[in-house]
Design an enzyme around this catalytic site. Structure first.
Site, PDB file in Angstrom:
ATOM      1  N   HIS A 111     -18.948 -50.931  83.011  1.00 55.31           N
ATOM      2  CA  HIS A 111     -19.316 -51.841  81.928  1.00 55.31           C
ATOM      3  C   HIS A 111     -20.009 -53.086  82.461  1.00 55.31           C
ATOM      4  O   HIS A 111     -20.933 -53.609  81.852  1.00 55.31           O
ATOM      5  CB  HIS A 111     -18.061 -52.255  81.147  1.00 55.31           C
ATOM      6  CG  HIS A 111     -17.808 -51.360  79.979  1.00 55.31           C
ATOM      7  ND1 HIS A 111     -16.574 -51.192  79.417  1.00 55.31           N
ATOM      8  CD2 HIS A 111     -18.640 -50.581  79.269  1.00 55.31           C
ATOM      9  CE1 HIS A 111     -16.656 -50.351  78.413  1.00 55.31           C
ATOM     10  NE2 HIS A 111     -17.902 -49.967  78.310  1.00 55.31           N
ATOM     11  N   GLU A 171     -32.931 -32.382  79.565  1.00 55.31           N
ATOM     12  CA  GLU A 171     -31.956 -32.994  80.485  1.00 55.31           C
ATOM     13  C   GLU A 171     -31.382 -31.976  81.458  1.00 55.31           C
ATOM     14  O   GLU A 171     -30.615 -32.327  82.339  1.00 55.31           O
ATOM     15  CB  GLU A 171     -30.796 -33.607  79.694  1.00 55.31           C
ATOM     16  CG  GLU A 171     -31.229 -34.675  78.732  1.00 55.31           C
ATOM     17  CD  GLU A 171     -30.064 -35.297  78.001  1.00 55.31           C
ATOM     18  OE1 GLU A 171     -29.656 -36.399  78.392  1.00 55.31           O
ATOM     19  OE2 GLU A 171     -29.558 -34.677  77.047  1.00 55.31           O
ATOM     20  N   ASP A 199     -29.676 -37.581  83.042  1.00 53.74           N
ATOM     21  CA  ASP A 199     -28.988 -36.298  83.196  1.00 53.74           C
ATOM     22  C   ASP A 199     -29.832 -35.295  83.965  1.00 53.74           C
ATOM     23  O   ASP A 199     -29.298 -34.503  84.745  1.00 53.74           O
ATOM     24  CB  ASP A 199     -28.603 -35.737  81.818  1.00 53.74           C
ATOM     25  CG  ASP A 199     -27.277 -36.309  81.359  1.00 53.74           C
ATOM     26  OD1 ASP A 199     -26.341 -36.343  82.180  1.00 53.74           O
ATOM     27  OD2 ASP A 199     -27.177 -36.759  80.207  1.00 53.74           O
ATOM     28  N   CYS A 252     -36.971 -40.906  77.889  1.00 52.72           N
ATOM     29  CA  CYS A 252     -36.053 -41.925  77.373  1.00 52.72           C
ATOM     30  C   CYS A 252     -34.940 -42.233  78.372  1.00 52.72           C
ATOM     31  O   CYS A 252     -34.082 -43.055  78.099  1.00 52.72           O
ATOM     32  CB  CYS A 252     -35.468 -41.499  76.027  1.00 52.72           C
ATOM     33  SG  CYS A 252     -34.538 -39.966  76.117  1.00 52.72           S
TER      34      CYS A 252
HETATM   35  C1  PEP Z   1     -30.478 -39.367  79.907  1.00 53.73           C
HETATM   36  O1  PEP Z   1     -29.660 -38.528  80.260  1.00 53.73           O
HETATM   37  O2  PEP Z   1     -31.455 -39.720  80.599  1.00 53.73           O
HETATM   38  C2  PEP Z   1     -30.334 -40.016  78.597  1.00 53.73           C
HETATM   39  C3  PEP Z   1     -31.287 -40.791  78.114  1.00 53.73           C
HETATM   40  O3  PEP Z   1     -29.171 -39.826  77.929  1.00 53.73           O
HETATM   41  P1  PEP Z   1     -27.800 -40.580  78.307  1.00 53.73           P
HETATM   42  O4  PEP Z   1     -28.105 -41.568  79.399  1.00 53.73           O
HETATM   43  O5  PEP Z   1     -27.301 -41.217  77.071  1.00 53.73           O
HETATM   44  O6  PEP Z   1     -26.955 -39.428  78.762  1.00 53.73           O
HETATM   45 MG    MG Z   2     -28.267 -37.741  78.786  1.00 50.11          MG
END
Ligand code: PEP
Ligand code: MG
Length: 840
Positions: A459, A696, A720, A767
């Site tokens: 966190h 992912e 991921d 993303c």
């Molecule tokens: C990712 O895995 O890059 C992603 C954007 O999802 P999260 O970080 O929420 O798993």
């Molecule tokens: Mg992810």
């Protein structure tokens, strides 16, 4: 059967078990009894009997009374870690002893200096048909004085009861013990507690000796050490599940420090970049980018001291209630003023403060005669221990939130100074570890943060990133030795800290800082405009959101929409699944905050490292490879339907697009599309709703061409994708320094995804956190990415970067990095590209 009176085995102070600072003893997981805080140096036999257990380290011993009752005496807490230092056993297993005979001599001074506590639990572990009664009152006691009575019970309890005869299903598992101190009292108690919950007869064997997994003393008697191989066997209907759960518990480490004999300081991580560092340079893992120069302030916090014994129930209850309601108000006020992750964390703190179990446990402690502070501390630590030892990295991080609340309430009780008073603007804060509220409480203006422990997903790391504070984590013990006031450089971008920079190095860093500040100001000034590369290709720059309060500020930073709404973050701290109405309210608020701009709503991405308290999921051996992402929605159709209905209700229809997390198979996309089509028809929605996938998994990346036939868009989750490509757990600080999305393997998969998407005219975005990394942006564009969804604070910088570079140069650069052998090589080329392709 006549009662047996146990005499005090130690000189010292009688203390209730609840006051023992270890939930296994305090919670009576090993048995009922009492504790003595010793003042003498010898442990004596509390009754006549036979020695049936003696830990090889000499810190714990079990005596069996004539009626079969077994009494465990455990000298101090965490004394197993002393590995025998300070203990001299005077008897051996099998010896017959008389009441009062000396059993173990110990060095009390050494224990006081080296162990967590010297308080000694004396417990009835195997009852022999007795219970304890007539326990001595808290206060001083001499060796031999009456301590408690073993009272015969009407029903003979004897050894722990096994569920039924052992004729059912049978199963076995063999595993190696990786617990640094072997199977000592605490892990044995945890195994027994779990075994007792199961409808199976489980035995644990080392070599040719075995014991019931329901019997802590039986297991202790096996003398299982680090590295020993054990076999678990089970009979009964629940045999397989029982063994899976036990293996997961043991393999999860049960909160014992990992055995890392090769590392000099096992409690602190070594520097993660040991090879190429010049003297005076310390490596760390970048948790938030940036460069800072400033004086060091070491953040040292000792436990706030509180008395164990209270001043009476009424006084302590009043003191607790006052401090508690003050803290509730403080947290609520801070939560109201905070935004984004800080707000989410403070809201979580408010929910924890409201937890009736914590209050009840504190009141129970006060009722037993403890002070309010001590009772609160014990209540918190029991809960924190449960979270830490559950084997789930995310939940373990929540233990820090509890400790944070412990300290804040104790500070109110004793009138300690709040952290905020201590830090001046421009300071570089160094901490062994840091709690979320420490950071929230520090006034704005801190220059950088460096944490010796920690991990990039804690966190504190998320908070620091959202505050735009350059942050290094997992920097190791060396940073704690830097003297207060020393002027240092923290270069989080390069994952390093210069502890004794020269005047020239400081001048260069300051010039870089000034240039960065100018560029940020320029970037913000032009952030609102649409974004094209220098040679005219349109690139959309969106923001990742996790809370409604972030939407409007993201737009103010120039976000052209939301490329990833992490819906699971909206409903983290709840006991029940959010209703359609609640979800609709939140999605609508975010859509409104974006004022008509596109909102890509990711379906719930829970499981793995993101637990949702309202969804009970069976323990999994490999949660990251188990029921997570879209697999959860498909396994719980009502959850999926509710979320789709809520999204479909958002006005105007079509502002929301829908994105599936963790896709590995085309069937997942087809299944969701079927449900979406059915619900759209039911709700009489004629506008087609875009349905895309997150890439992912390596499976999705290499089959992007076939997935793109059916997906309306592709968005790469590089966090991921990196974890699954490199087979490195993104929540594990031990691999944090190598977990780099610029690894050529990940980049080749991104290239393949973009090619696959283009085959069917679909756009491909990113993303994951690579989209927020200015070094990565030219590579992503060169590989064919046309949409970037970044952390809101990074949007102006990313847009400015895109405007500076030509797609042609990006393509040549991307081809060059695809041929690199390693992530560091890619970063070297990327830095060279940045210096050559950036206008002066
Ligand atoms: C990712 O895995 O890059 C992603 C954007 O999802 P999260 O970080 O929420 O798993
Ligand atoms: Mg992810």
């Amino acid at each position: 059967m006549a009662p047996i009176i146990l005499s005090a085995p130690l000189e010292g102070w009688v203390t209730p078990l609840e006051a023992v600072p270890d939930p296994v003893f305090a919670g009576r997981m090993l048995g009922d009894g009492i504790a003595i805080d010793p003042t003498g140096d010898t442990l004596h036999a509390p009754c006549a009997g036979r020695i049936v257990g003696l830990q090889s380290t000499g810190h714990a011993i079990t005596i069996e009374a004539e009626n079969g009752a077994q009494i465990l005496m455990h000298l101090g807490i965490d004394t197993v870690a002393l590995d025998g230092r300070g203990f001299t056993p005077l008897v051996a297993i099998g010896d017959e002893v008389a009441s009062g005979d000396p059993l173990i001599r110990f060095d009390l001074d050494l224990l006081v200096q080296s162990a967590r506590a010297v308080i000694t639990p004396i417990l009835l572990t195997e009852t022999g048909g007795t219970v304890v009664s007539d326990i001595a009152a808290p206060g001083p006691i001499a060796v031999g004085a009456a301590l408690m009575t073993l009272q015969p019970t009407a029903t003979s309890a004897g050894a722990p009861q096994e569920p039924h005869d052992a004729s059912g299903i049978s199963a076995t598992r063999t595993l190696r013990i990786d617990l640094p101190h072997g199977l000592h009292a605490r892990p044995a108690a945890r195994i027994a507690a779990l075994a007792r919950e199961r409808d199976a007869t489980v035995t644990i064997a080392k070599g040719d000796r075995s014991a019931s997994a329901r019997s802590p003393t039986g297991m202790l008697g096996l003398g299982i050490a680090f590295g020993d191989e054990i076999t678990l066997s089970a009979h009964g209907d629940d045999a397989d599940q029982a063994l899976d759960a036990l293996v997961a518990l043991i393999a999860g480490g049960m909160g014992e420090a990992p055995a890392t004999p090769a590392i000099p300081s096992p409690s602190l991580p070594p520097s993660p970049v040991p090879d190429d560092l010049a003297p005076g340079t310390i490596g760390g893992v970048c948790a938030a980018p940036g460069l800072a120069v400033g004086p060091v302030r070491q953040h040292r916090t000792a436990d706030i001291e509180v008395p164990v014994h209270g001043r009476g129930i009424a006084v302590e209850t009043q003191a607790f209630d006052d401090a508690h309601s003050q803290l509730v108000q403080d947290v609520a006020r801070q939560a109201l003023a905070a935004r984004g992750p800080a707000q989410a964390i403070l809201q979580a703190h408010a929910a924890l403060l409201d937890d009736p179990e914590l209050r009840e446990a504190t009141n129970a402690g006060i009722a037993r005669g403890e002070s309010a502070g001590h009772a609160w501390r014990m209540a918190i630590r029991q809960q924190a221990d449960i979270l830490r030892t559950g084997g789930n990295a995310r939940l373990a991080e929540r233990a820090d939130d509890l400790l944070d609340l412990e300290r804040r309430l104790l500070a109110l009780l004793v009138g300690a100074a709040p952290t905020a008073d201590l830090y001046a603007v421009g300071t570089i804060l160094i901490a062994d570890d840091l709690l979320p509220s420490d950071l929230i409480a520090i006034p704005e203006g801190l220059a950088a943060l460096c944490i010796a422990r920690g991990g990039p997903t804690s966190h504190v790391a998320i908070l620091a990133a959202s505050m735009g504070l350059p942050t290094l984590v997992a920097a190791g013990a060396a940073v704690l030795d830097i003297a207060e006031g020393t002027r240092i450089i923290v270069d989080a971008n390069k994952g390093r800290l210069l502890s004794h920079p020269t005047a020239d190095e400081i001048a260069v860093a300051e010039a870089q800082q000034a240039a960065t500040a100018r560029r940020r100001a320029d970037a913000l000034a032009t952030a609102a405009a649409a974004c094209h590369t220098a040679d005219g290709t349109r690139i959309e720059v969106f923001a990742n959101l996790g809370a409604a309060s972030e939407a409007a500020p993201a737009v103010a930073n120039g976000a052209e929409g939301c490329g990833l709404l992490r819906t699971e973050f909206l409903f983290l701290d709840r006991d029940t699944a959010p209703s359609v109405a609640e979800q609709h309210r939140d999605y609508q608020a975010i859509a409104d905050g974006l004022a008509g701009r596109p909102l890509i709503v990711r379906l719930l991405d829970i499981g793995g490292d993101k637990p949702a308290p309202y969804l009970t999921m069976a323990a999994e051996e490999n949660p990251a490879l188990g029921l997570r992402g879209i697999r959860v929605g498909l396994a719980h159709p009502a959850l999926l339907e509710d979320q789709l209905r809520a999204i479909l209700q958002v006005q105007p229809i079509g502002q929301c697009r829908i994105m599936l997390p963790m896709v590995a198979r085309v069937e997942e996309l087809r299944d969701v599309r079927r449900v979406l089509d059915r619900l759209s028809a039911e709700m009489e929605i004629a506008t087609p709703i875009a349905l895309g996938i997150m890439v992912e998994t390596p499976a999705a990346a290499v089959t992007a061409d076939t997935l793109a036939r059916e997906a309306d868009f592709l968005s790469i989750g590089t966090n991921d994708l990196t974890q699954y490509t490199l087979a490195m757990d993104r929540a594990n600080p031990a691999v944090a320094s190598a977990l780099d999305g610029l690894h050529p393997a990940v980049l080749r998969l991104i290239a393949q995804t973009c090619r696959g998407g283009a085959t069917h005219g679909r756009w491909t975005g990113v993303c994951g956190s690579l989209a927020s990394d200015p070094l990565a942006v030219p590579i992503l564009l060169g590989l064919g990415v046309t949409e970037l969804s970044a952390a809101p604070a990074m949007v102006p910088t990313i847009k400015a970067r895109v405007r500076e570079i030509s797609l042609e140069a990006c393509r040549a650069h991307a081809q060059a990095v695809l041929a690199c052998a390693s992530a560091p090589e890619v970063r070297t080329l990327a830095r060279r590209f940045a210096s050559e392709e950036t206008p002066a």
